[in-house]
Design an enzyme around this catalytic site. Structure first.
Site, short mmCIF file in Angstrom:
data_model
loop_
_atom_site.label_atom_id
_atom_site.label_comp_id
_atom_site.label_asym_id
_atom_site.label_seq_id
_atom_site.Cartn_x
_atom_site.Cartn_y
_atom_site.Cartn_z
N CYS A 4 0.84 -1.19 0.00
CA CYS A 4 0.00 0.00 0.00
C CYS A 4 0.88 1.24 0.00
O CYS A 4 2.10 1.16 -0.04
CB CYS A 4 -0.91 -0.04 1.23
SG CYS A 4 0.00 0.23 2.76
N CYS A 7 3.46 1.16 2.67
CA CYS A 7 4.54 0.22 2.32
C CYS A 7 5.50 0.90 1.34
O CYS A 7 6.73 0.74 1.46
CB CYS A 7 3.95 -1.04 1.68
SG CYS A 7 3.14 -2.15 2.86
N ASP A 30 3.08 13.70 9.31
CA ASP A 30 1.85 13.64 8.53
C ASP A 30 1.83 14.77 7.50
O ASP A 30 2.19 15.91 7.81
CB ASP A 30 0.62 13.73 9.46
CG ASP A 30 -0.65 13.28 8.77
OD1 ASP A 30 -1.20 12.24 9.15
OD2 ASP A 30 -1.09 13.98 7.82
N HIS A 46 3.47 -4.81 6.72
CA HIS A 46 2.09 -4.39 6.42
C HIS A 46 1.11 -5.08 7.35
O HIS A 46 0.98 -6.31 7.35
CB HIS A 46 1.73 -4.70 4.97
CG HIS A 46 0.33 -4.26 4.63
ND1 HIS A 46 0.04 -3.00 4.15
CD2 HIS A 46 -0.86 -4.88 4.76
CE1 HIS A 46 -1.26 -2.88 3.98
NE2 HIS A 46 -1.84 -4.02 4.34
N ASN A 87 -7.07 5.15 14.14
CA ASN A 87 -8.38 5.16 13.49
C ASN A 87 -8.60 3.79 12.87
O ASN A 87 -7.68 3.21 12.30
CB ASN A 87 -8.44 6.24 12.41
CG ASN A 87 -8.48 7.64 13.01
OD1 ASN A 87 -9.12 7.85 14.03
ND2 ASN A 87 -7.80 8.58 12.39
N GLY A 93 -12.76 7.26 10.09
CA GLY A 93 -12.04 7.98 9.04
C GLY A 93 -10.71 7.36 8.67
O GLY A 93 -9.81 8.07 8.21
N HIS A 98 -3.11 0.64 6.34
CA HIS A 98 -1.84 0.14 6.89
C HIS A 98 -1.81 0.73 8.29
O HIS A 98 -1.85 1.97 8.44
CB HIS A 98 -0.66 0.62 6.03
CG HIS A 98 0.69 0.15 6.48
ND1 HIS A 98 1.60 -0.48 5.62
CD2 HIS A 98 1.33 0.24 7.68
CE1 HIS A 98 2.71 -0.76 6.28
NE2 HIS A 98 2.58 -0.32 7.54
N HIS A 100 -1.50 2.57 11.53
CA HIS A 100 -0.70 3.75 11.85
C HIS A 100 -1.20 4.37 13.13
O HIS A 100 -2.40 4.45 13.38
CB HIS A 100 -0.69 4.77 10.71
CG HIS A 100 -2.04 5.09 10.14
ND1 HIS A 100 -2.69 4.26 9.25
CD2 HIS A 100 -2.86 6.15 10.34
CE1 HIS A 100 -3.85 4.80 8.92
NE2 HIS A 100 -3.99 5.94 9.57
N HIS A 102 -1.29 7.76 15.20
CA HIS A 102 -1.10 9.22 15.13
C HIS A 102 -0.56 9.71 16.47
O HIS A 102 -1.10 9.35 17.53
CB HIS A 102 -2.44 9.93 14.91
CG HIS A 102 -3.11 9.66 13.60
ND1 HIS A 102 -3.04 10.52 12.52
CD2 HIS A 102 -3.89 8.63 13.20
CE1 HIS A 102 -3.75 10.03 11.52
NE2 HIS A 102 -4.29 8.89 11.90
P1 AMP Z 1 -6.17 7.95 8.83
O1 AMP Z 1 -7.26 8.92 8.46
O2 AMP Z 1 -6.17 7.58 10.27
O3 AMP Z 1 -6.16 6.74 7.92
O4 AMP Z 1 -4.81 8.72 8.63
C1 AMP Z 1 -4.07 8.68 7.45
C2 AMP Z 1 -3.11 9.83 7.54
O5 AMP Z 1 -2.11 9.67 6.57
C3 AMP Z 1 -3.76 11.19 7.31
O6 AMP Z 1 -3.58 12.00 8.45
C4 AMP Z 1 -3.01 11.73 6.08
O7 AMP Z 1 -2.79 13.12 6.14
C5 AMP Z 1 -1.72 10.94 6.14
N1 AMP Z 1 -1.05 10.76 4.86
C6 AMP Z 1 -1.60 10.31 3.70
N2 AMP Z 1 -0.66 10.25 2.74
C7 AMP Z 1 0.50 10.65 3.32
C8 AMP Z 1 1.83 10.81 2.84
N3 AMP Z 1 2.16 10.53 1.57
N4 AMP Z 1 2.78 11.27 3.69
C9 AMP Z 1 2.46 11.56 4.97
N5 AMP Z 1 1.22 11.42 5.48
C10 AMP Z 1 0.25 10.98 4.67
ZN ZN Z 2 1.19 -1.38 3.73
#
Ligand code: AMP
Ligand code: ZN
Length: 114
Positions: A4, A7, A30, A46, A87, A93, A98, A100, A102
């Site tokens: 993804c 990844c 972020d 992953h 999340n 949201g 993958h 993560h 925050h």
């Molecule tokens: P979530 O809504 O919990 O899935 O959070 C995904 C987070 O990934 C969001 O806060 C996005 O701003 C962040 N995000 C998406 N693409 C990237 C990227 N290429 N580099 C850094 N952060 C990203």
């Molecule tokens: Zn991944």
């Protein structure tokens, strides 16, 4: 094995602003920060979401939390406070499938969250 966006970040195929890393975890800023300090901590392996976490992921989960502690101390928000968020699914949201974590800090964070 699923691959993804995150990844691709770990593999260096997509650029990211690295904060720090450990053997199992990568931490980066972020791209759309929701606080003055907004860092994502992701397992290098992953894992789809928190729902997929199994007993064999104990080390990586522990390392994610320990790296979050280290970041909080390095960024001097350990005393002022910070928030850690997973999340999971549409209502929360989750936009990237993958796992993560925050880390949000450097402003007053409202509760309950939006
Ligand atoms: P979530 O809504 O919990 O899935 O959070 C995904 C987070 O990934 C969001 O806060 C996005 O701003 C962040 N995000 C998406 N693409 C990237 C990227 N290429 N580099 C850094 N952060 C990203
Ligand atoms: Zn991944």
């Amino acid at each position: 094995m699923d691959k993804c966006l995150f990844c691709d970040i770990i593999d260096g195929k997509i650029a990211s602003q690295k904060h720090s890393e450990t053997a199992l975890v990568y931490a980066f800023y972020d791209i759309h920060p929701q606080a003055p300090l907004h860092i994502l901590l992701i397992p290098k392996e992953h894992i789809h979401s928190i729902l997929e976490v199994k007993e064999n992921h104990a080390s990586v989960l522990s390392e994610m939390v320990q790296l979050a502690q280290a970041i909080a101390k390095k960024e001097a928000v350990d005393k002022t406070g910070f928030r850690l968020v997973f999340n999971c699914g549409p209502n929360a949201g989750q936009a990237v499938d993958h796992l993560h974590l925050h880390l949000l800090a450097k402003r007053k964070l409202a509760w309950p969250p939006g």
